[in-house]
Write a protein that holds these residues in place. Sequence first.
Motif, PDB file in Angstrom:
ATOM      1  N   ILE A 139       0.863  -1.177   0.000  1.00 46.59           N
ATOM      2  CA  ILE A 139       0.000   0.000   0.000  1.00 46.59           C
ATOM      3  C   ILE A 139       0.902   1.230   0.000  1.00 46.59           C
ATOM      4  N   LEU A 140       0.588   2.180  -0.855  1.00 45.86           N
ATOM      5  CA  LEU A 140       1.298   3.452  -0.864  1.00 45.86           C
ATOM      6  C   LEU A 140       0.275   4.556  -0.655  1.00 45.86           C
ATOM      7  N   LEU A 141       0.539   5.399   0.326  1.00 42.94           N
ATOM      8  CA  LEU A 141      -0.411   6.442   0.675  1.00 42.94           C
ATOM      9  C   LEU A 141       0.093   7.810   0.258  1.00 42.94           C
ATOM     10  N   LYS A 142      -0.826   8.678  -0.028  1.00 41.75           N
ATOM     11  CA  LYS A 142      -0.496  10.084  -0.256  1.00 41.75           C
ATOM     12  C   LYS A 142       0.239  10.583   0.972  1.00 41.75           C
ATOM     13  N   SER A 153     -11.482  -6.199   4.924  1.00 40.82           N
ATOM     14  CA  SER A 153     -10.332  -5.486   5.482  1.00 40.82           C
ATOM     15  C   SER A 153     -10.728  -4.861   6.807  1.00 40.82           C
ATOM     16  N   LEU A 154      -9.716  -4.617   7.598  1.00 41.19           N
ATOM     17  CA  LEU A 154      -9.917  -3.989   8.890  1.00 41.19           C
ATOM     18  C   LEU A 154     -10.184  -2.511   8.637  1.00 41.19           C
ATOM     19  N   ARG A 155     -11.427  -2.096   8.864  1.00 43.12           N
ATOM     20  CA  ARG A 155     -11.838  -0.753   8.495  1.00 43.12           C
ATOM     21  C   ARG A 155     -11.658  -0.590   6.977  1.00 43.12           C
ATOM     22  N   GLY A 156     -11.543   0.639   6.498  1.00 40.71           N
ATOM     23  CA  GLY A 156     -11.459   0.885   5.074  1.00 40.71           C
ATOM     24  C   GLY A 156     -10.097   0.525   4.523  1.00 40.71           C
ATOM     25  N   ASN A 170      -5.362  -0.390   5.085  1.00 38.77           N
ATOM     26  CA  ASN A 170      -5.429  -1.804   5.403  1.00 38.77           C
ATOM     27  C   ASN A 170      -5.622  -2.656   4.159  1.00 38.77           C
ATOM     28  N   GLU A 171      -4.817  -3.695   4.079  1.00 40.99           N
ATOM     29  CA  GLU A 171      -4.915  -4.567   2.929  1.00 40.99           C
ATOM     30  C   GLU A 171      -6.226  -5.337   2.927  1.00 40.99           C
TER      31      GLU A 171
END
Lengths: 113, 115
Positions: A47-50, B95-98, B102-103
């Motif tokens: 996962i890559l976040l802003k 997924s855990l929450r959105g 979370n993967e």
Amino acid sequence: QQPVQSPQAVILREGEDAVINCSSSKALYSVHWYRQKHGEAPVFLMILLKGGEQKGHEKISASFNEKKQQSSLYLTASQLSYSGTYFCGTEELGGTSYGKLTFGQGTILTVHP
Amino acid sequence: GAGVSQSPSNKVTEKGKDVELRCDPISGHTALYWYRQSLGQGLEFLIYFQGNSAPDKSGLPSDRFSAERTGGSVSTLTIQRTQQEDSAVYLCASSLRGASYNEQFFGPGTRLTVL
């Protein structure tokens, strides 16, 4: 809107490197990467976040260019086990659903001995 | 712990019949997603449940498709009057929450074949 992945397919020999790209026309909040082997469910990679935060496996690296709405997945020193279809999933910034991902069409990676 | 489970694993039905597909998410996961994957294609978003919020149904291809999630856990995807173009693998993920942080954990899928 569905992100666009490139290339559509890539063939490697063990030990070679590859880059898979994911591009969106929308401003993004996050980009996710998954790998799916034939007949199996997709498995999380990254996962890559802003803002620069990342979460994922140690041996996987990726980048996220927020200005260009592009992400790249870097596969180095490829192994036979890397074979599969790679999907990026994008979460739009300011989208109607927090946490909703739209997936690209996939990139098929084949690694030969 | 147990992963996401789906049932049945395979479903063969005749055109025009209704089908129900079930998904049991990982315990404690508040977000649940349904996707459709046609042969050799990508993951097509169908519907997304997050906690007690109204579901995002924007991906449902027609009014023949509906889904519900009871008690914040198990979800059922219903396809009424099935058509041959509905044939695909239907994947559920939680997924855990959105998914921002979370993967998603995917189930093994239900392969639907409409004859």
